[in-house]
Design an enzyme around this catalytic site. Sequence first.
Site, PDB file in Angstrom:
ATOM      1  N   HIS A 148      -5.097  -3.279  -3.074  1.00  0.00           N
ATOM      2  CA  HIS A 148      -4.654  -2.280  -4.054  1.00  0.00           C
ATOM      3  C   HIS A 148      -4.470  -2.866  -5.457  1.00  0.00           C
ATOM      4  O   HIS A 148      -3.969  -2.180  -6.349  1.00  0.00           O
ATOM      5  CB  HIS A 148      -3.356  -1.624  -3.577  1.00  0.00           C
ATOM      6  CG  HIS A 148      -3.572  -0.853  -2.311  1.00  0.00           C
ATOM      7  ND1 HIS A 148      -4.044   0.432  -2.297  1.00  0.00           N
ATOM      8  CD2 HIS A 148      -3.429  -1.217  -1.009  1.00  0.00           C
ATOM      9  CE1 HIS A 148      -4.159   0.843  -1.038  1.00  0.00           C
ATOM     10  NE2 HIS A 148      -3.794  -0.140  -0.236  1.00  0.00           N
ATOM     11  N   SER A 163       0.792  -1.232   0.000  1.00  0.00           N
ATOM     12  CA  SER A 163       0.000   0.000   0.000  1.00  0.00           C
ATOM     13  C   SER A 163       0.823   1.279   0.000  1.00  0.00           C
ATOM     14  O   SER A 163       0.376   2.296  -0.516  1.00  0.00           O
ATOM     15  CB  SER A 163      -0.953  -0.002   1.194  1.00  0.00           C
ATOM     16  OG  SER A 163      -0.246  -0.223   2.394  1.00  0.00           O
ATOM     17  N   LYS A 190     -11.515   0.778  -2.349  1.00  0.00           N
ATOM     18  CA  LYS A 190     -10.487   1.408  -3.171  1.00  0.00           C
ATOM     19  C   LYS A 190     -10.979   1.494  -4.623  1.00  0.00           C
ATOM     20  O   LYS A 190     -11.779   2.356  -4.909  1.00  0.00           O
ATOM     21  CB  LYS A 190      -9.175   0.666  -2.964  1.00  0.00           C
ATOM     22  CG  LYS A 190      -8.810   0.762  -1.453  1.00  0.00           C
ATOM     23  CD  LYS A 190      -7.592   0.109  -1.063  1.00  0.00           C
ATOM     24  CE  LYS A 190      -7.229   0.235   0.409  1.00  0.00           C
ATOM     25  NZ  LYS A 190      -8.150   0.620   1.420  1.00  0.00           N
TER      26      LYS A 190
HETATM   27  C1  LIG Z   1      -3.351  -3.605   1.971  1.00  0.00           C
HETATM   28  C2  LIG Z   1      -4.555  -3.142   2.733  1.00  0.00           C
HETATM   29  N1  LIG Z   1      -5.327  -4.052   3.344  1.00  0.00           N
HETATM   30  C3  LIG Z   1      -6.411  -3.692   4.038  1.00  0.00           C
HETATM   31  C4  LIG Z   1      -6.800  -2.380   4.154  1.00  0.00           C
HETATM   32  C5  LIG Z   1      -7.994  -2.010   4.963  1.00  0.00           C
HETATM   33  O1  LIG Z   1      -9.078  -1.780   4.114  1.00  0.00           O
HETATM   34  P1  LIG Z   1     -10.283  -0.850   4.564  1.00  0.00           P
HETATM   35  O2  LIG Z   1      -9.858   0.557   4.345  1.00  0.00           O
HETATM   36  O3  LIG Z   1     -11.419  -1.268   3.703  1.00  0.00           O
HETATM   37  O4  LIG Z   1     -10.541  -1.116   6.015  1.00  0.00           O
HETATM   38  C6  LIG Z   1      -6.060  -1.397   3.503  1.00  0.00           C
HETATM   39  C7  LIG Z   1      -6.512   0.004   3.570  1.00  0.00           C
HETATM   40  O5  LIG Z   1      -5.875   0.937   3.760  1.00  0.00           O
HETATM   41  C8  LIG Z   1      -4.887  -1.778   2.797  1.00  0.00           C
HETATM   42  O6  LIG Z   1      -4.109  -0.861   2.223  1.00  0.00           O
END
Ligand SMILES: Cc1ncc(COP(=O)(O)O)c(C=O)c1O
Length: 396
Positions: free
Chosen positions: A212, A184, A243
């Site tokens: 992502h 991320s 996203k």
């Molecule tokens: C790699 C990754 N997994 C999980 C999440 C969490 O997702 P959510 O924003 O839907 O809680 C994020 C969000 O920032 C992320 O970047």
Amino acid sequence: MSRYPELQQELEHRRKKGLQRMLRTTEYVAECQGTWIVSNGQKLLNLSSNNYLGLSHDPRLLNTWQLTANTFGAGGTSSRLVVGNSSCYHHTEQIISRWKEREATLLFANGYMANLGCISALLDRHSAIYSDRLNHASIVDGTILSRASHYRYRHNDYEHLQYLLQKHKEKHRRNLIVTDTVFSMDGDKANIEELIKIKHDYGAFLMVDEAHASGVYGETGAGLCHQLGVHQEVDILMGTCSKALGLYGAYVCADQVLIDYLVHTCRPLIYSTSLPPALVTAIGHSVAIVQQEEWRRQELHRKSNQFRTQLQQAGLLVPSGDSPIVPLLLGDNQTAIEYSNRLEQAGILAVAIRPPTVPEDSARIRFSLMATHSDEDIAWAAHQTIQTAMELGVIT
Ligand SMILES: Cc1ncc(COP(=O)(O)O)c(C=O)c1O
């Protein structure tokens, strides 16, 4: 004087280290579909959202949301295991299963809960997790909650992973390897094919977080595993709706038996109210749009590559890659904050990312592109970013 001097002191300490955080109030510019944002009365080009395909303001999704709410109500009203499992769930989970070409799907409140819930349900103190050092915080937190032994391997270093597996796997009843497919904060990728090989060699489970990558890679946007044609070989495919889908929520796709197991054991699913049905239906609709509108992915990649190349050619420290996440590595926290402030003065919202979100001494500006940014906006943003680098002496 605060009633909580200790907390006050700690906040002051963080501020001195350049680690203060603030909740910024934002409003969207109606006709710009999320590409421009208003903050503190200033109109800013939005280079910080994860709304990669520009779908968060799509009128078709807003319409679906409204129509469904008229029939099903505004809220989920209870856990899915009580009376919160509206027919919208079944329908959307089927759409996602077909998209991901997996037997079954389970929707979650958000990506954080999907990782937290899934890992803590599948592992216990007799299990072990092997996790990339740069995995998302929700994976780390799920691991802590599970009480499994936690082995963190160096980023994308599969020799280190195998060393850890070799050393520890026999001690544990269940071994799980977990990785983001696209990281991320760096936008780089895991080597999923290599991980599948390792999973087989060591008899481990493999879970991937496609937060992502979903919507961004693969012919129908199903993710990096699909682009590589290995999606059937991964045990647990997780992704978010927050996203590229432009909404909120998350899903886990797997064999039916694994999903059944989660329904019986996953505490965030069992002990929390279900998502609003209108959102669940909008998720299904968004998946359909993502599958059909390949032009969004093409535009996203073209614009991301254009922006990345311009910064690299100017001598900025921007790693190569092909994701819409373009990190500008700066190192110290104060430089990153100053850089972000100057971009904001110039009309660009690109936030500084600092520890603990990224490792110490690797503060950065994390630019994230959208399919719906205009070419002019991207060229202008690259120009301003390079100007700022010169003003700050980051490049000469
Ligand atoms: C790699 C990754 N997994 C999980 C999440 C969490 O997702 P959510 O924003 O839907 O809680 C994020 C969000 O920032 C992320 O970047």
